[in-house]
Write a protein that holds these residues in place. Structure first.
Motif, PDB file in Angstrom:
ATOM      1  N   UNK A  66     -12.007 -29.992   3.907  1.00  0.00           N
ATOM      2  CA  UNK A  66     -10.775 -29.381   4.401  1.00  0.00           C
ATOM      3  C   UNK A  66      -9.584 -30.213   3.957  1.00  0.00           C
ATOM      4  N   UNK A  67      -8.496 -29.540   3.635  1.00  0.00           N
ATOM      5  CA  UNK A  67      -7.293 -30.228   3.166  1.00  0.00           C
ATOM      6  C   UNK A  67      -6.301 -30.506   4.284  1.00  0.00           C
ATOM      7  N   UNK A  68      -6.541 -29.917   5.445  1.00  0.00           N
ATOM      8  CA  UNK A  68      -5.647 -30.090   6.599  1.00  0.00           C
ATOM      9  C   UNK A  68      -6.482 -30.307   7.854  1.00  0.00           C
ATOM     10  N   UNK A  69      -5.863 -30.830   8.896  1.00  0.00           N
ATOM     11  CA  UNK A  69      -6.579 -30.947  10.171  1.00  0.00           C
ATOM     12  C   UNK A  69      -6.976 -29.562  10.698  1.00  0.00           C
ATOM     13  N   UNK A  70      -8.070 -29.532  11.446  1.00  0.00           N
ATOM     14  CA  UNK A  70      -8.600 -28.277  11.997  1.00  0.00           C
ATOM     15  C   UNK A  70      -7.551 -27.460  12.742  1.00  0.00           C
ATOM     16  N   UNK A  71      -6.723 -28.131  13.496  1.00  0.00           N
ATOM     17  CA  UNK A  71      -5.715 -27.446  14.315  1.00  0.00           C
ATOM     18  C   UNK A  71      -4.638 -26.784  13.472  1.00  0.00           C
ATOM     19  N   UNK A  72      -4.564 -27.155  12.204  1.00  0.00           N
ATOM     20  CA  UNK A  72      -3.519 -26.618  11.327  1.00  0.00           C
ATOM     21  C   UNK A  72      -4.035 -25.544  10.373  1.00  0.00           C
ATOM     22  N   UNK A  73      -5.271 -25.113  10.561  1.00  0.00           N
ATOM     23  CA  UNK A  73      -5.820 -24.038   9.734  1.00  0.00           C
ATOM     24  C   UNK A  73      -6.145 -22.870  10.651  1.00  0.00           C
ATOM     25  N   UNK A  74      -5.379 -21.805  10.512  1.00  0.00           N
ATOM     26  CA  UNK A  74      -5.581 -20.635  11.362  1.00  0.00           C
ATOM     27  C   UNK A  74      -6.435 -19.587  10.657  1.00  0.00           C
ATOM     28  N   UNK A  75      -6.961 -18.678  11.456  1.00  0.00           N
ATOM     29  CA  UNK A  75      -7.681 -17.553  10.873  1.00  0.00           C
ATOM     30  C   UNK A  75      -6.762 -16.765   9.938  1.00  0.00           C
ATOM     31  N   UNK A  76      -5.478 -16.704  10.281  1.00  0.00           N
ATOM     32  CA  UNK A  76      -4.533 -15.984   9.423  1.00  0.00           C
ATOM     33  C   UNK A  76      -4.442 -16.649   8.051  1.00  0.00           C
ATOM     34  N   UNK A  77      -4.433 -17.987   8.018  1.00  0.00           N
ATOM     35  CA  UNK A  77      -4.407 -18.716   6.741  1.00  0.00           C
ATOM     36  C   UNK A  77      -5.609 -18.328   5.880  1.00  0.00           C
ATOM     37  N   UNK A  78      -6.772 -18.299   6.506  1.00  0.00           N
ATOM     38  CA  UNK A  78      -8.007 -17.973   5.792  1.00  0.00           C
ATOM     39  C   UNK A  78      -7.982 -16.518   5.337  1.00  0.00           C
ATOM     40  N   UNK A  79      -7.573 -15.646   6.231  1.00  0.00           N
ATOM     41  CA  UNK A  79      -7.468 -14.214   5.920  1.00  0.00           C
ATOM     42  C   UNK A  79      -6.571 -13.990   4.706  1.00  0.00           C
ATOM     43  N   UNK A  80      -5.410 -14.610   4.696  1.00  0.00           N
ATOM     44  CA  UNK A  80      -4.480 -14.461   3.578  1.00  0.00           C
ATOM     45  C   UNK A  80      -5.068 -15.023   2.283  1.00  0.00           C
ATOM     46  N   UNK A  81      -5.864 -16.079   2.395  1.00  0.00           N
ATOM     47  CA  UNK A  81      -6.428 -16.714   1.201  1.00  0.00           C
ATOM     48  C   UNK A  81      -7.511 -15.866   0.544  1.00  0.00           C
ATOM     49  N   UNK A  82      -8.340 -15.200   1.340  1.00  0.00           N
ATOM     50  CA  UNK A  82      -9.523 -14.557   0.766  1.00  0.00           C
ATOM     51  C   UNK A  82      -9.499 -13.037   0.743  1.00  0.00           C
ATOM     52  N   UNK A  83      -8.630 -12.433   1.504  1.00  0.00           N
ATOM     53  CA  UNK A  83      -8.566 -10.971   1.508  1.00  0.00           C
ATOM     54  C   UNK A  83      -7.498 -10.509   0.525  1.00  0.00           C
ATOM     55  N   UNK A  84      -7.791  -9.476  -0.187  1.00  0.00           N
ATOM     56  CA  UNK A  84      -6.867  -8.946  -1.190  1.00  0.00           C
ATOM     57  C   UNK A  84      -5.936  -7.940  -0.524  1.00  0.00           C
ATOM     58  N   UNK A  85      -5.112  -8.446   0.368  1.00  0.00           N
ATOM     59  CA  UNK A  85      -4.198  -7.592   1.126  1.00  0.00           C
ATOM     60  C   UNK A  85      -2.784  -8.053   0.826  1.00  0.00           C
ATOM     61  N   UNK A  86      -1.987  -7.155   0.309  1.00  0.00           N
ATOM     62  CA  UNK A  86      -0.599  -7.484   0.033  1.00  0.00           C
ATOM     63  C   UNK A  86       0.228  -7.468   1.299  1.00  0.00           C
ATOM     64  N   UNK A  87       1.455  -7.846   1.192  1.00  0.00           N
ATOM     65  CA  UNK A  87       2.381  -7.837   2.322  1.00  0.00           C
ATOM     66  C   UNK A  87       2.489  -6.424   2.892  1.00  0.00           C
ATOM     67  N   UNK A  88       2.298  -6.308   4.188  1.00  0.00           N
ATOM     68  CA  UNK A  88       2.377  -5.023   4.888  1.00  0.00           C
ATOM     69  C   UNK A  88       1.461  -3.962   4.285  1.00  0.00           C
ATOM     70  N   UNK A  89       0.255  -4.368   3.877  1.00  0.00           N
ATOM     71  CA  UNK A  89      -0.624  -3.421   3.203  1.00  0.00           C
ATOM     72  C   UNK A  89      -2.052  -3.468   3.731  1.00  0.00           C
ATOM     73  N   UNK A  90      -2.234  -3.768   4.994  1.00  0.00           N
ATOM     74  CA  UNK A  90      -3.571  -3.786   5.555  1.00  0.00           C
ATOM     75  C   UNK A  90      -4.217  -2.413   5.435  1.00  0.00           C
TER      76      UNK A  90
END
Length: 149
Positions: A66-90
């Protein structure tokens, strides 16, 4: 709508990186054995997580961490990293509603703000959960998990 398995695989991977960081080199093969997927899938997600600045990867047998402390990595961070979802395009809107139909002509006006509200609520919830929460919950099921993890 369904979020792909990349999201849960990424959370699984990052949890392993934290739990096993002192005992093993956390490689793509190591992660693939835990998750039961092809190492190619793992390497692709590792690349996405690295590009997002969430993990560090040492080439060869160096492993991932991990590059950051656990408390600084949110599910949203992970979601944005791995899901191919554009801005406002869920939600992907069907391409060609019939403009001659009163429903087809107005469906975007009717649904756009509602779908955006749903996406915003989901993203807000994803932002409220961190990897620290995952590790804390893991300890309930596996008390032997290192207290330092």
């Amino acid at each position: 709508m369904q979020i792909s398995s990349r999201f849960t695989i990424a959370i699984h991977m990052m949890t392993c990186m934290e739990v096993f960081k002192e005992e093993y080199k956390v490689t793509s093969d190591f992660l693939a054995a835990s998750i039961h997927v092809n190492p190619v899938v793992i390497r692709r997600i590792l690349s996405q997580l690295k590009d997002a600045g969430l993990i560090e990867v040492k080439r060869g047998t160096g492993g991932a961490a991990l590059a950051r402390p656990l408390e600084q990595i949110t599910f949203f961070d992970v979601y944005r990293a791995v899901e191919c979802v554009g801005e406002n395009a869920l939600f992907h809107f069907h391409e060609n509603p019939n403009p001659a139909c009163p429903v087809g002509k107005n469906i975007h006006h009717i649904l756009d703000d509602k779908l955006l509200r749903v996406q915003t609520a989901m993203e807000r919830e994803l932002e409220s959960i961190t990897l620290a929460d995952v590790i804390r919950d893991l300890r309930k099921y596996v008390p032997a998990v290192s207290r330092q993890a």
